[in-house]
Design a protein around this motif. Structure first.
Motif, mmCIF file in Angstrom:
data_model
loop_
_atom_site.group_PDB
_atom_site.id
_atom_site.type_symbol
_atom_site.label_atom_id
_atom_site.label_comp_id
_atom_site.label_asym_id
_atom_site.label_seq_id
_atom_site.Cartn_x
_atom_site.Cartn_y
_atom_site.Cartn_z
ATOM 1 N N ASP A 42 39.640 53.046 55.665
ATOM 2 C CA ASP A 42 38.680 52.288 56.479
ATOM 3 C C ASP A 42 38.993 50.789 56.521
ATOM 4 O O ASP A 42 38.090 49.944 56.538
ATOM 5 C CB ASP A 42 37.239 52.517 55.997
ATOM 6 C CG ASP A 42 36.793 53.956 56.233
ATOM 7 O OD1 ASP A 42 37.479 54.665 57.000
ATOM 8 O OD2 ASP A 42 35.771 54.366 55.648
ATOM 9 N N GLU B 71 42.658 52.734 62.854
ATOM 10 C CA GLU B 71 41.740 53.060 61.769
ATOM 11 C C GLU B 71 40.326 53.215 62.320
ATOM 12 O O GLU B 71 39.831 52.362 63.053
ATOM 13 C CB GLU B 71 41.759 51.941 60.712
ATOM 14 C CG GLU B 71 40.974 52.252 59.456
ATOM 15 C CD GLU B 71 41.584 53.370 58.617
ATOM 16 O OE1 GLU B 71 42.824 53.449 58.535
ATOM 17 O OE2 GLU B 71 40.820 54.168 58.063
ATOM 18 N N ILE B 72 39.675 54.320 61.974
ATOM 19 C CA ILE B 72 38.287 54.566 62.379
ATOM 20 C C ILE B 72 37.376 54.090 61.259
ATOM 21 O O ILE B 72 37.571 54.442 60.093
ATOM 22 C CB ILE B 72 38.067 56.064 62.669
ATOM 23 C CG1 ILE B 72 38.957 56.495 63.847
ATOM 24 C CG2 ILE B 72 36.595 56.356 62.954
ATOM 25 C CD1 ILE B 72 39.140 57.997 63.957
ATOM 26 N N ASN C 107 34.602 56.362 58.076
ATOM 27 C CA ASN C 107 34.673 57.823 57.943
ATOM 28 C C ASN C 107 35.322 58.250 56.627
ATOM 29 O O ASN C 107 35.597 59.427 56.426
ATOM 30 C CB ASN C 107 35.412 58.444 59.133
ATOM 31 C CG ASN C 107 36.865 58.005 59.199
ATOM 32 O OD1 ASN C 107 37.305 57.168 58.412
ATOM 33 N ND2 ASN C 107 37.614 58.569 60.129
ATOM 34 N N ILE D 147 38.169 58.051 55.647
ATOM 35 C CA ILE D 147 39.504 58.640 55.852
ATOM 36 C C ILE D 147 40.487 57.514 56.171
ATOM 37 O O ILE D 147 40.162 56.586 56.913
ATOM 38 C CB ILE D 147 39.482 59.662 57.026
ATOM 39 C CG1 ILE D 147 38.616 60.863 56.652
ATOM 40 C CG2 ILE D 147 40.897 60.107 57.401
ATOM 41 C CD1 ILE D 147 38.325 61.786 57.818
ATOM 42 N N ASP E 75 42.803 56.825 58.294
ATOM 43 C CA ASP E 75 43.252 57.397 59.566
ATOM 44 C C ASP E 75 44.698 57.043 59.902
ATOM 45 O O ASP E 75 45.430 57.856 60.433
ATOM 46 C CB ASP E 75 42.335 56.933 60.697
ATOM 47 C CG ASP E 75 40.900 57.339 60.456
ATOM 48 O OD1 ASP E 75 40.598 58.527 60.651
ATOM 49 O OD2 ASP E 75 40.095 56.473 60.058
#
Ligand SMILES: [Ca+2]
Ligand SMILES: [Ca+2]
Ligand SMILES: [Ca+2]
Ligand SMILES: [Ca+2]
Length: 462
Positions: free
Chosen positions: A210, A195-196, A199, A201, A203
């Motif tokens: 997030d 997970e980034i 953002n 998103i 991920d």
């Protein structure tokens, strides 16, 4: 009011006031007696809500028919759509028309062929007993072994033998949030690897956007630490993985480890629907390849829930141990007596933990049970990490709490330590090692007849 799981500070009063349901150990498909049903019906739950488990072959038309019977609206899905890794279908949190009582709403739909079962949205509370919370004694007796302190977990012996590093292992904290910025925790704050942050998103496509340090199921957002009210979760975190050897604060059983957090206990406790989602959160991460060895569950309450038991079984299938506080009602929680959930479920991956005082006695508040409670661990007068406030600013602090909530993370840390020392070991092998060493090397008179092993946690050989 309906059921919420809570932290153990409140749990003594609430659990004592709320008789729990009685179930035989193999009661999965057995009819409840009227008395049992009555106790379940009185357990606290969110008013006007049911968690409905549909059968796998239930169609949209079937679901609409069921909801129509109680004027129900789906508030949220309890199980992720891609998490159908058992023989059951969707589970939904449903709000029904207020004119139905909980029992009436259940009765209205339970016989429908599309319904596996329907349960109140129970409320759980956390399992810590606070005593002079911020009075630091200076002695981490729970980690020690000395001629004058033989009842600690003997983690200090393991450390002396070089066993401090659990850095390859992830542990799930199912609790309040925890202060991952704490000076004695920050280096051990694990991150969801795929997970980034920030953002907007999802991920890793696990259904949560997030979710870097975990997810807040109570607040439905990605911030797992929301202030000094997250003290219980932070205290638990420090016993599992307070940074060791940094000349400050405490040391967890693991000096380094990857902590992740599923926050579901808010100020008013946590609900059954969110408990199920929190358990499944870690199951799904594990299936994505994150090396989650165990979850720490320092909470309890509610009536028997097949939905929660099923979620714990999904964790079992994924190889995750579920370490559970026995609870703080000074009660026998065997299924033949007064079971307390989730500690009293019979899933193979549960390790249920009673609390010991530093003189080796069973803590005055601790639940027990010769079949439902596995072992004892230090739980009275435990110092660990908490958020605190100085001049209106949240800073790192330490506090002395008591409860089976505090005993449980000693055992969770032990599971992580064993897993780190024995890469690739199964959940069953970890449990066998923890229980075996308690039974063979740490027999404890106060636990005889009160726990399965009659022993206390001893990690000196890890
Ligand atoms: Ca995500
Ligand atoms: Ca993201
Ligand atoms: Ca939050
Ligand atoms: Ca430290």
């Amino acid at each position: 009011m309906n059921n919420i799981f809570k932290r153990h500070i409140l749990a003594v009063a609430i659990m004592a006031a709320m008789p729990m349901a009685i179930y035989a150990e193999d009661s999965r498909d057995r009819e409840h007696s009227d008395a049992q049903r009555e106790r379940d019906d009185k357990a606290p739950a969110v008013s006007g809500e049911l968690v409905i488990q549909f059968k796998k072959d239930a169609t949209d038309a079937d679901k609409a028919r069921v909801l129509g019977k109680i004027g129900g609206e789906v508030k949220e899905n309890v199980k992720l759509k891609d998490d159908q890794n058992n023989d059951k279908g969707d589970a939904d949190l449903v709000r029904h028309r207020p004119e139905f009582t909980r029992a009436a709403a259940k009765a209205e739909i339970e016989a429908d062929p599309a319904v596996e079962y329907a349960e109140p949205n129970y409320i759980y509370t956390h399992d810590s007993v606070s005593n002079d919370t911020y009075q630091v004694s200076g002695q981490l007796w729970g980690m020690q072994n000395s001629p004058t302190n033989i009842y600690g977990s003997q983690a200090s012996t393991a450390w002396a033998n070089g066993a401090t590093n659990c850095g390859t292992v992830y542990v799930g904290i199912i609790d309040e949030g925890y202060m991952y910025t704490h000076e004695d925790l920050a280096a051990n704050a694990g991150k969801n690897p795929k997970e980034i942050a920030g953002n907007k998103i999802d991920d890793d496509k696990n259904g949560y956007v997030d979710d870097v340090y975990g997810w807040d199921f109570d607040g439905k957002n990605s911030s797992v630490f929301d202030g000094i009210q997250d003290d219980h979760g932070t205290h638990v975190a420090g016993t599992i993985g307070g940074i060791g050897g940094n000349s400050k604060g405490v040391a967890g059983v693991c000096w380094s480890v990857q902590l992740l957090n599923a926050k579901f206990l808010g100020n008013a406790g946590g609900t059954l629907a969110n408990a199920i989602k929190a358990v499944d959160y870690f199951t799904n991460l594990k299936k994505q390849g994150v090396n989650i060895v165990a979850t720490n569950n320092s909470w309890g309450g509610g009536g028997f829930s097949q939905g929660l038991k099923d979620a714990i079984e999904r964790a079992n299938a994924a190889g995750i141990l579920f370490v559970a506080a026995a609870g703080n009602a000074a009660t026998n929680i065997d299924n033949s007596a007064t079971p307390s959930y989730p500690a009293s479920y019979d899933n193979a991956n549960i390790i249920s933990v009673a609390s010991l005082a530093s003189d080796g006695t069973l803590s005055s508040f601790s639940n027990y049970g010769a079949t439902s409670v596995d072992l004892g661990a230090p739980g009275s007068g435990i110092i660990s990490t908490v958020p605190t406030t100085v001049k209106g600013k949240i800073v790192s602090g330490y506090a002395n709490y008591s409860g089976t909530s505090m005993a449980t993370p000693h055992v969770t840390g032990a599971c992580a330590l064993y897993a780190a020392r024995n890469p690739g070991v199964s959940a069953a092998d970890i449990k066998a090692a923890v229980l075996g060493d308690a039974q063979v090397y740490a027999q404890t008179p106060s636990l005889l007849g009160k726990t399965l092993t009659a022993g206390r946690l001893n990690v000196s050989r890890f």
